[in-house]
Scaffold this active site. Structure first.
Site, short mmCIF file in Angstrom:
data_model
loop_
_atom_site.label_atom_id
_atom_site.label_comp_id
_atom_site.label_asym_id
_atom_site.label_seq_id
_atom_site.Cartn_x
_atom_site.Cartn_y
_atom_site.Cartn_z
N CYS A 55 8.56 -11.42 -6.97
CA CYS A 55 8.50 -10.52 -5.81
C CYS A 55 8.25 -11.30 -4.51
O CYS A 55 8.02 -12.51 -4.52
CB CYS A 55 7.41 -9.49 -6.01
SG CYS A 55 5.75 -10.22 -5.97
N ALA A 58 5.05 -13.27 -4.38
CA ALA A 58 5.16 -14.55 -5.09
C ALA A 58 5.83 -15.59 -4.19
O ALA A 58 5.42 -16.76 -4.15
CB ALA A 58 5.95 -14.38 -6.38
N ARG A 89 1.50 -22.25 -10.50
CA ARG A 89 2.48 -23.17 -9.93
C ARG A 89 1.79 -24.51 -9.76
O ARG A 89 0.67 -24.57 -9.27
CB ARG A 89 2.98 -22.65 -8.58
CG ARG A 89 4.47 -22.40 -8.57
CD ARG A 89 4.87 -21.71 -7.32
NE ARG A 89 5.40 -22.62 -6.33
CZ ARG A 89 6.61 -23.15 -6.37
NH1 ARG A 89 7.42 -22.87 -7.34
NH2 ARG A 89 7.04 -23.94 -5.42
N HIS A 187 9.56 -15.86 1.20
CA HIS A 187 9.75 -17.14 1.90
C HIS A 187 9.95 -16.88 3.39
O HIS A 187 9.35 -17.54 4.24
CB HIS A 187 10.99 -17.89 1.39
CG HIS A 187 11.00 -18.15 -0.08
ND1 HIS A 187 12.15 -18.18 -0.81
CD2 HIS A 187 9.99 -18.41 -0.95
CE1 HIS A 187 11.86 -18.44 -2.08
NE2 HIS A 187 10.55 -18.58 -2.19
S1 SF4 Z 1 2.86 -9.24 -8.30
FE1 SF4 Z 1 1.67 -7.84 -7.03
S2 SF4 Z 1 2.76 -7.82 -5.09
FE2 SF4 Z 1 4.20 -8.63 -6.59
S3 SF4 Z 1 5.36 -6.84 -7.34
FE3 SF4 Z 1 3.62 -7.16 -8.73
S4 SF4 Z 1 2.03 -5.78 -7.89
FE4 SF4 Z 1 3.53 -6.06 -6.26
#
Ligand code: SF4
Length: 535
Positions: A55, A58, A89, A187
């Site tokens: 996402c 991330a 990471r 990014h």
């Molecule tokens: S990791 Fe967190 S921010 Fe990313 S999609 Fe999942 S719930 Fe949403």
């Protein structure tokens, strides 16, 4: 074994008609006779298809911001996002003052039900106070997770007030996970924030050294940027800032003084590279320090940019010395690897970068692709004017910068810049497809069904991707090599990295375990004999 269009049709034929139409546009069989082949990329993932994508959070916190070591990164949200991205990471960092390296920490507001109902701003403000008191970092970032945007927490306002209160940079990033379609949105959001609130904050007006460069889009996975640093330092360059592997807020503030920006990962950092050129007049050079040939070529391009005879000579000396040192080390590994084939499906840049290194070991890449790259990463930057923004990309703001009145300087004369553009990839990236062999497969946003089908059809000798799909090929008796975290090895960049990579890949082929995947009774009869008639 190459794939023919009929095989591809068979794979796609398993999908419902609408899904088939969509996926067809994301898969290519390379045919150089057709020139630039268009691929669809950076579009919404089909629900339920088991994508490898992550996402925007991330991409923002996990990839770009997270490696900044002297900064405390607050994750504003329920605990899952912070927990699962905690030290996963392998962006390594060393700090002269160990008290100013916060990478080992996982800092989150850990939102609860009542915070969702009544809002989490007060909790966030309290956490910032605590962080300043406990860690005294050089700066703080706040990364929003999914619920934050939905409940309407104004994290920008909280950051602004906290910055006034504490007198350090506190920067909020609205990188809720649902923005955009993948890590790529994050990014872009991170690039905007760093450009707006960090780069240029420093007092430096001039570079500290004649050959001062920044390294952009290098995250020091397994120590990659340290190896690049070593080589550049030996040639005589000064690295002002690395964005962001082993990077620091302190160095980043003065990134505007560099005379050249080196872009390793085009996807994650091209926004900053472009903005630095517009705002400060610093050109960028597409480099690739993965693979021996690519490393040598990048070093030669850098020397050509600076155009100094002494620097060119020193570059050749270092290259000659390093090659003489590593060639004998590579030889035994090359013998093991020769004639093998690979899949190379990685995030947004390594799908391209590692193909050269594989080739140097005698391994042919038969399938490559990206989770979250855009069309320009596949087809080259010439397609940028053709890319139309859709509803998903429109909600990521573009930051428009103007030349800085005081600090804008042409780093090299315009005519020289134009002349160099014909020789080296200055402010240009040609994309991955141009380097792929005819008949090879290019797949965008590869999913698990397609992974299995392509493995069955192409039978690669090695599968290189990430943790989520690592064990699928293993169960099919095929070795895999993670090209996100290097299977906890590395560095893989530069000259030393090429040797490490060759060793790890060769080792994966000769592990005796592969001989035991098929039980002996499936390979042939366990007993052989004849039944003799009783006399
Ligand atoms: S990791 Fe967190 S921010 Fe990313 S999609 Fe999942 S719930 Fe949403």
């Amino acid at each position: 074994m190459a794939l023919n269009p009929k095989d591809l049709e068979e794979i796609l034929g398993q999908y419902p008609a609408k899904v088939k139409r969509n996926r067809k546009k994301h898969i290519l069989i390379r045919d150089s006779a057709r020139g630039r082949q268009e691929i669809e990329a950076n579009t919404r993932t089909i629900p339920g298809i088991i994508t490898n994508r992550g996402c925007a959070f991330a991409g923002c916190k996990g990839v770009v911001l997270g490696p900044l070591k002297d900064v405390v990164h607050i994750v504003h949200g329920p605990i899952g996002c912070a927990y699962y991205s905690w030290l996963t990471r392998r962006n390594k960092a060393k700090a002269a003052d160990p008290k100013k390296n916060f990478l080992a920490y996982c800092v989150s507001t850990d939102l609860q039900e009542s915070d969702i109902v009544f809002g989490g701003e007060k909790k966030l403000a309290r956490l910032i106070d605590e962080v300043v008191e406990i860690f005294q970092p050089n700066a703080i970032t706040i990364s929003a997770t999914c619920p934050v945007g939905l409940i309407g927490d104004d994290i920008q306002m909280v950051a602004k007030k906290a910055q006034e209160k504490h007198g350090i940079s506190i920067i909020a990033f609205s990188c809720e996970g649902y923005r955009g379609v993948s890590q790529s949105a994050g990014h872009h959001i991170a690039n905007n924030g760093l450009m707006e609130h960090v780069i240029g904050l420093g007092d430096r007006e001039e570079p500290p050294h004649e050959y001062t460069v920044n390294i952009l889009g290098e995250y020091n996975i397994g120590g990659d940027s340290w190896e690049v640093h070593r080589i550049l330092h030996e040639i005589g360059y000064h690295v002002q800032a690395v964005m962001t592997g082993d990077g620091s807020f302190v160095d980043l503030k003065d990134a505007h003084v560099a005379r050249l920006n080196l872009v390793q990962c085009h996807r994650s950092i091209n926004y900053i590279a472009d903005m630095l050129e517009k705002k400060y007049g610093t050109p960028w050079l597409k480099v690739n320090f993965i693979g021996i040939r690519a490393t040598c070529e990048s070093l030669r391009h850098m020397a050509l940019y600076f155009g100094d005879e002494k620097l060119m000579r020193r570059t050749e000396q270092v290259i000659a010395r390093e090659l003489a040192r590593i060639e004998p080390l590579l030889e035994p590994y090359r013998k093991i690897c020769q004639g093998k084939t690979a899949f190379c499906f990685v995030g947004g840049s390594r799908g391209h970068h590692y193909q050269g290194l594989y080739e140097e070991l005698g391994i042919k890449t038969v399938l490559a692709g990206y989770e979250f790259a855009h069309r320009d990463d596949y087809e080259g930057r010439d397609v940028l004017p053709e890319i139309k923004p859709d509803a998903d990309s429109k909600n990521i703001p573009d930051l428009h910068v103007l030349p800085d009145e005081r600090r804008y300087r042409l780093k090299i004369p315009r005519e020289r810049m134009e002349e160099l553009k014909g020789k080296i990839p200055l402010s240009y990236y040609k994309g991955m497809n141009a380097d792929m062999a005819d008949g090879s497969i290019i797949v965008d946003d590869l999913n698990h069904y397609e992974t299995e089908e392509f493995i069955r059809l192409l039978r690669p000798d090695i599968f290189s991707s990430g943790i989520k799909d690592k064990y699928i090929p293993h169960k099919m008796g095929i070795p895999s090599k993670q090209l996100h975290n290097y299977d906890y090895s590395g560095p893989y960049a530069g000259f030393n990295g090429a040797v490490n990579f060759a060793r790890d890949v060769a080792m994966s082929f000769v592990i005796p375990a592969w001989n035991y995947v098929v039980p002996p009774w499936r390979q042939g009869p366990l007993l052989e004999g004849v039944v003799e008639e009783a006399k």
